[in-house]
Design a protein around this motif. Structure first.
Motif, PDB file in Angstrom:
ATOM      1  N   ASN A 177       0.846  -1.196   0.000  1.00 35.16           N
ATOM      2  CA  ASN A 177       0.000   0.000   0.000  1.00 35.16           C
ATOM      3  C   ASN A 177       0.885   1.251   0.000  1.00 35.16           C
ATOM      4  OD1 ASN A 177       0.563   0.834   2.674  1.00 35.16           O
ATOM      5  ND2 ASN A 177      -1.216  -0.232   3.543  1.00 35.16           N
ATOM      6  N   THR A 179       1.913   3.215   2.192  1.00 30.90           N
ATOM      7  CA  THR A 179       2.711   3.614   3.351  1.00 30.90           C
ATOM      8  C   THR A 179       3.604   2.517   3.900  1.00 30.90           C
ATOM      9  OG1 THR A 179       0.880   3.021   4.825  1.00 30.90           O
ATOM     10  CG2 THR A 179       0.998   5.309   4.092  1.00 30.90           C
ATOM     11  N   GLU A 180       3.768   1.430   3.183  1.00 34.50           N
ATOM     12  CA  GLU A 180       4.575   0.340   3.742  1.00 34.50           C
ATOM     13  C   GLU A 180       5.624  -0.128   2.731  1.00 34.50           C
ATOM     14  OE1 GLU A 180       1.928  -2.988   4.424  1.00 34.50           O
ATOM     15  OE2 GLU A 180       1.180  -2.840   2.371  1.00 34.50           O
ATOM     16  N   ASN A 232       0.439  -5.395   1.974  1.00 36.49           N
ATOM     17  CA  ASN A 232      -0.909  -5.415   1.407  1.00 36.49           C
ATOM     18  C   ASN A 232      -0.858  -5.246  -0.102  1.00 36.49           C
ATOM     19  OD1 ASN A 232      -2.680  -5.293   3.946  1.00 36.49           O
ATOM     20  ND2 ASN A 232      -1.207  -3.641   4.279  1.00 36.49           N
ATOM     21  N   ALA A 336      -6.496   7.006   2.691  1.00 34.72           N
ATOM     22  CA  ALA A 336      -6.453   6.138   1.512  1.00 34.72           C
ATOM     23  C   ALA A 336      -7.334   6.758   0.436  1.00 34.72           C
ATOM     24  CB  ALA A 336      -6.955   4.746   1.862  1.00 34.72           C
TER      25      ALA A 336
HETATM   26  C1  LIG Z   1      -0.893   0.005   4.933  1.00 35.98           C
HETATM   27  O1  LIG Z   1      -0.096  -0.971   5.553  1.00 35.98           O
HETATM   28  C2  LIG Z   1       0.252  -0.652   6.875  1.00 35.98           C
HETATM   29  C3  LIG Z   1       1.272  -1.656   7.386  1.00 35.98           C
HETATM   30  O2  LIG Z   1       1.109  -2.911   6.874  1.00 35.98           O
HETATM   31  C4  LIG Z   1      -1.011  -0.588   7.721  1.00 35.98           C
HETATM   32  O3  LIG Z   1      -0.676  -0.293   9.071  1.00 35.98           O
HETATM   33  C5  LIG Z   1      -1.913   0.487   7.154  1.00 35.98           C
HETATM   34  O4  LIG Z   1      -3.127   0.516   7.883  1.00 35.98           O
HETATM   35  C6  LIG Z   1      -2.191   0.225   5.694  1.00 35.98           C
HETATM   36  N1  LIG Z   1      -2.889   1.360   5.156  1.00 35.98           N
HETATM   37  C7  LIG Z   1      -4.047   1.241   4.531  1.00 35.98           C
HETATM   38  C8  LIG Z   1      -4.664   2.503   4.046  1.00 35.98           C
HETATM   39  O5  LIG Z   1      -4.570   0.166   4.356  1.00 35.98           O
END
Ligand SMILES: *[C@@H]1O[C@H](CO)[C@@H](O)[C@H](O)[C@H]1NC(C)=O
Length: 399
Positions: A177, A179-180, A232, A336
């Motif tokens: 995603n 942010t990871e 993700n 998001a």
């Molecule tokens: C993206 O991934 C991170 C870590 O895996 C998670 O904490 C976060 O909630 C995710 N963001 C979304 C928008 O799903």
């Protein structure tokens, strides 16, 4: 400059396909894509966005994908490979890339993708995605192909989030995603100090290797999402394409062998740490008391110091610009569905101003792009950045 130092990009596959005429009213910056050739030919563009033995896995991913495309019936003349090609004696290297070394850059990437031979620079072999001498006419006629993209990169969701329209026939699957990190795998193969693949890429390619009859892109997505446990996997764009069979894109029409799903539990390493692990292994594996071992240790220390210098410089610039309390805003993640930044030119200029005073961010430093984006989102003045960066890095330029 190699692409790897421009973005945190590991491996990118673009599958271009299937003539289809659609309505594209407000396609904005994606307009260029609308001019793809439309004679029904399947094309693949495979790009490894990095170089160096510590990034071995990205080029290995490209070689693996190349084999899949070949087996799936794509012709050599319709597969364009862009890779640095500096992995000497790589046993799985099926062929030289069409574009190698520093010719793997974003200008050539766009020229290849858009079929603009005249825009190519350097010494690639000149292969571009086009359907022949008349492709300009075809483009003018508005023919259009579907495009399926697989992207393995840290924070790869940010490439499409809030940006890719759902009505231009483009479907993108990302390793992570917005942010990871994405993750490296096959990191403890005997005889190798480096990781041999990337988790998301290996997962979708191992699925493709099974050549399941009639499997759709959406079915593959579900499997890949489940098996890629460390990040993700997401899809963006025209999700209707998910109902199309993979053989529209890169599996031969008559695939029959169905082998059972591999149950491998992947060991993984964060993309950004893969280089440190590589340097550590080199240290560990070189002979006790040798000059080699001392050098390997030096290299590891230098990289760790470099990383902390990058972190400190960005932090200090943030404090100077926004105050210690305000700079916590730089870590904010937008909801998001929203793009990382609204003004991309601002982001580019923030980064280049920082780099002019502080030295290159490098692959590792890319993790701070969000902070620079948030400076733009907070309307930080370009001139203020110039002053802050020159103060922050007066005494410790990143080398
Ligand atoms: C993206 O991934 C991170 C870590 O895996 C998670 O904490 C976060 O909630 C995710 N963001 C979304 C928008 O799903």
């Amino acid at each position: 400059m190699a692409m790897g130092s421009v973005v945190c990009l590991g491996f990118l596959l673009l599958m271009l396909l299937q003539p289809q005429v659609m309505g594209f009213a407000n396609s904005g910056p994606w307009q260029e894509f609308l001019r793809l050739p439309s004679d029904g030919t399947k094309w693949a563009l495979l790009i490894a966005g990095s170089n160096g033995y510590d990034n071995y896995r990205h080029q290995a991913d490209v070689c693996h994908a190349y084999q899949i495309m070949k087996k799936g019936g794509l012709k050599d003349q319709n597969i364009v490979v862009m890779m640095y090609d500096d992995i000497a004696y790589n046993p799985s290297n099926p062929r030289k890339g069409d574009y190698t070394g520093n010719n793997v850059n974003k200008k050539n990437f766009l020229a290849v993708l858009l079929g603009k031979k005249s825009a190519l620079t350097g010494t690639g072999n000149g292969k571009v995605i086009s359907s022949g001498p008349n492709d300009n006419d075809k483009r003018a006629a508005g023919g259009f192909k579907n495009l399926v993209i697989y992207v393995e990169a840290c924070e790869s969701g940010s490439i499409f989030q809030g940006l890719l329209p759902s009505n231009i026939g483009v479907y993108a699957m990302t390793a992570s995603n917005a942010t990871e990190s994405s993750w490296a795998t096959y990191c403890s193969t005997p005889g190798y100090t480096t990781c041999l693949g990337d988790l998301f890429s290996v997962t979708w390619m191992e699925d493709a290797d099974l050549r399941k009859h009639g499997e759709t892109i959406g079915q593959q997505y579900a499997i890949v999402k489940k098996r890629t446990t460390a990040s993700n996997v997401l899809v963006f764009g025209d999700l209707r394409i998910g109902s199309q069979p993979l053989n529209n894109y890169y599996l031969a029409a008559h695939t029959s062998e169905t082998t059972t799903e591999s149950a491998t539990n992947f060991g993984v390493i964060n993309q950004r740490d893969a280089q440190l692990v590589y340097l550590w292994r080199n240290y560990e594996e070189s002979g006790e008391g040798t000059g080699e071992k001392a050098e390997a240790w030096e290299r590891l220390l230098r990289e760790m110091e470099r990383r902390s210098r990058v972190d400190r410089s960005v932090e200090l610039v943030g404090d100077l610009l926004l105050g210690v309390s305000g700079s916590s805003k730089l870590m904010i993640r937008r909801p998001a569905g929203e793009a990382l930044v609204d003004d991309w030119d601002c982001l580019k200029s923030m980064v280049s101003t920082f780099e002019a005073h502080c030295g290159p961010l490098g692959q590792y430093g890319m993790k701070h792009l969000r902070a620079f984006a948030n400076m733009c989102n907070a309307d930080v003045d370009h001139h203020a950045m110039d002053i802050a960066a020159s103060k922050a890095c007066m005494h410790h330029v990143i080398s």
